[in-house]
Structures are given as C-alpha cells and as structure tokens.
Design an enzyme around this catalytic site. Structure first.
Site, short mmCIF file in Angstrom:
data_model
loop_
_atom_site.label_atom_id
_atom_site.label_comp_id
_atom_site.label_asym_id
_atom_site.label_seq_id
_atom_site.Cartn_x
_atom_site.Cartn_y
_atom_site.Cartn_z
N HIS A 100 -1.78 2.01 -6.42
CA HIS A 100 -3.36 0.64 -5.84
C HIS A 100 -3.13 0.33 -6.97
O HIS A 100 -3.63 -1.06 -6.92
CB HIS A 100 -4.30 1.64 -6.29
N ARG A 110 1.00 -1.15 0.32
CA ARG A 110 -0.43 -0.41 0.01
C ARG A 110 0.29 1.48 -0.31
O ARG A 110 1.53 1.43 0.46
CB ARG A 110 -1.14 0.36 0.87
N HIS A 133 -4.51 -9.04 3.99
CA HIS A 133 -5.98 -8.36 4.04
C HIS A 133 -6.23 -9.40 5.26
O HIS A 133 -6.10 -10.52 5.33
CB HIS A 133 -6.85 -9.27 2.81
N TYR A 161 -10.62 -8.01 -4.55
CA TYR A 161 -9.51 -7.59 -5.32
C TYR A 161 -8.52 -7.82 -6.33
O TYR A 161 -8.09 -7.32 -7.06
CB TYR A 161 -8.78 -6.84 -3.88
N ARG A 168 -0.25 -2.53 -7.38
CA ARG A 168 -0.52 -2.99 -6.25
C ARG A 168 -1.45 -4.26 -6.68
O ARG A 168 -1.62 -5.37 -6.23
CB ARG A 168 -0.89 -2.93 -4.94
N LYS A 188 -2.40 -1.67 8.20
CA LYS A 188 -3.55 -1.35 8.61
C LYS A 188 -3.72 -2.01 9.62
O LYS A 188 -3.52 -3.22 10.57
CB LYS A 188 -4.66 -1.92 7.93
#
Length: 301
Positions: free
Chosen positions: A243, A150, A269, A278, A246, A174
C-alpha cells in the site's frame, strides 16, 4: 456458530457475490466474517431471523459493535456489508424494505497514508542481487511503484498480461474490472532480468508471472514478507508494505502532473473522491502551484 436460519441466507448471499458479482475471494471472506459477527450479535439479542430485525434492532447491533472498541472505519465497513446484504434480501423478495438503510455509520477521520520520498525509493529499488529471488523481488517492487498496483493485482498477474514491447500490463482490479497500465524503463529492465531466470523457479506451463520457491503463484503473504525483508536489507527506516508503494506512486504522479483524473484511472478508482483522499499533496506544493497559476496570486513584474 450461527443458527441455520441466519447462516443459510448469508451462504446464499456469498454465493451470489461470487457467481453474479464476481467478487474476489478476499472480499467475500470479509463479507462472511462481518455478517457472521453481526449474526452472532443478533442471536444474543434473541433474533434468529434476519428478516425479523427492525431498524431499532440494527441500531442496537451497531451500538454493541461500538462497545467492542472497534475503529470507526471498521464499524462503517460492517454496516455497509449489512446494508448490502439486506438489499440483496429485498431484491430476492424476502423483505418489503431494507431496515439497514437508515443506519448511520460513526464519523471517522481520514488519516492520510504515508508515502516514501523519491530518495528513499531509490535506495530501496537499487538492489544488487542477481539470484532468481533477488531478480523476482526487484521486478515486483519496481512494478508496484511503476504502476501503482494493489497487492491482489500484482499476485494475479500472468505472463501473458505483460507486453514488454509496448511497456503495458493488463490488470484485473476490484469488481473484475480490467485496465491497461504503462510501466517505465526501470520496471522493464527488472522484468526482463526476472523473466530470464523465471524458469528456474517454476514448472513448464505455469502461467503466473511471479512464483515462489514452491514453484507456484506467489501468495499475498509471501509478497508482504519479502517487502519486510528488503526494507531491512536496504536500511529503510519505516515499515514497508504494498500500500505504501502504491501511495508513493500516486503521490509522486500527482505532484508531477497535477492531473487527478489520470491518477484516478491509473489507480483504478471508481470514484474521484477516493483518489482525493488517497493522494495528498503537501501544502507547500499546493501553495506554489496556486501562486504560479492564480491571476490574483501572481506578482506583477
């Protein structure tokens, strides 16, 4: 500007997200923007206390968001932030129930992110620029594609996070979750070339792996701008952003391996369903795998 009765609980919640949940500044800023907007709507509705809003009021709030012609995904994100905020108030003993729990987000389509094909990526990454900035940008783009990073993960990398011998990097994703990611020979060479001239762009003791001409950690905005520059310079006929790199990584990994769980781990994820959305495979590829693997699909010799 929100009245104090609405602003104070939001400020306390944002502090909780930063200190207890360890959310990133960008995520907290998104929550703040969303809750402030919804607080302004409640104010116009004559409600100056979050705890006095009932489900019917929040449904009206959602309808007003819809009238602003926001995307369904944007409204869903705002309502998700509202549910989380009310859950916090419930856990703090400010409420006896979460009135936002019954909110239903509008249905939204799931547009698939576009990826670059391998030939286009090869064209992009074949950079012939030996300046410090050229070497830095080459290393950034190689890492994006080599490890599926990311944007926030890339700019937060420190030199100590890179193990050149093992070809591994430690990434903080994250929710402050860390994971180890491999990278290939091309990315290794690009990193070595960058590290050999990195000292020309930064002060001694600087920890950031990628720095700007201002001799400090490069910003997300600067990375996006550099990708736009290279898309034009390398004659890439589409908009380029982190993005897209990725997603290209994820798509190509899934096409080659067929292992959704591995791709999920590499992308960081939490839920497999996110990876399924995705990373898409074109139908022809799926059909080929099906024909080769399914007992009833195999042709008899």
């Amino acid at each position: 500007m929100l009245p104090d009765s609405l602003a104070r609980p939001v400020a306390a919640y944002l502090h909780y997200l930063a200190s207890e949940r360890r959310y990133s500044p960008a995520t907290i800023e998104g929550y703040q923007r969303s809750l402030n907007q919804q607080g302004e709507i409640l104010t116009k509705m004559g409600i100056s206390d979050w705890c006095k809003a009932e489900l019917a009021d929040l449904r009206q709030l959602a309808m007003r968001l819809n009238r602003q012609k926001l995307k369904a995904s944007s409204i869903a994100n705002k309502l998700s932030a509202l549910r989380s905020f009310y859950q916090y108030l419930l856990e703090q003993g400010k409420m006896s129930a979460n009135p936002a729990r019954g909110l239903i987000a509008p249905k939204q389509g799931r547009p698939l992110p576009k990826n670059l094909d391998i030939d286009t990526l090869t064209q992009l990454l074949n950079i012939d620029d030996e300046t410090p900035l050229g070497r830095r940008d080459s290393a950034m783009m190689e890492l994006f594609y080599a490890s599926g990073l990311r944007l926030a993960e890339l700019v937060s990398l420190d030199v100590k996070d890179i193990d050149l011998k093992r070809r591994e990097l430690k990434v903080t994703g994250k929710g402050r979750k860390q994971r180890l990611l491999p990278f290939g020979q091309k990315a290794l060479l690009a990193l070595q070339r960058w590290l050999s001239v990195r000292g020309q762009l930064c002060q001694p003791g600087e920890q950031a792996l990628f720095v700007s001409v201002r001799q400090q950690r490069i910003t997300t905005r600067a990375v996006q701008q550099r990708l736009t520059v290279w898309a034009k310079r390398q004659h890439i006929g589409s908009h380029l952003n982190p993005h897209k790199l990725r997603h290209s990584f994820a798509t190509h990994m899934l096409e080659s391996s067929g292992d959704l769980r591995v791709v999920q781990e590499l992308l960081g994820h939490a839920n497999l369903s996110t990876t399924q959305i995705y990373t898409h495979l074109d139908f022809q590829h799926l059909a080929k795998v099906y024909d080769a693997a399914h007992p009833r699909a195999k042709r008899s010799k």
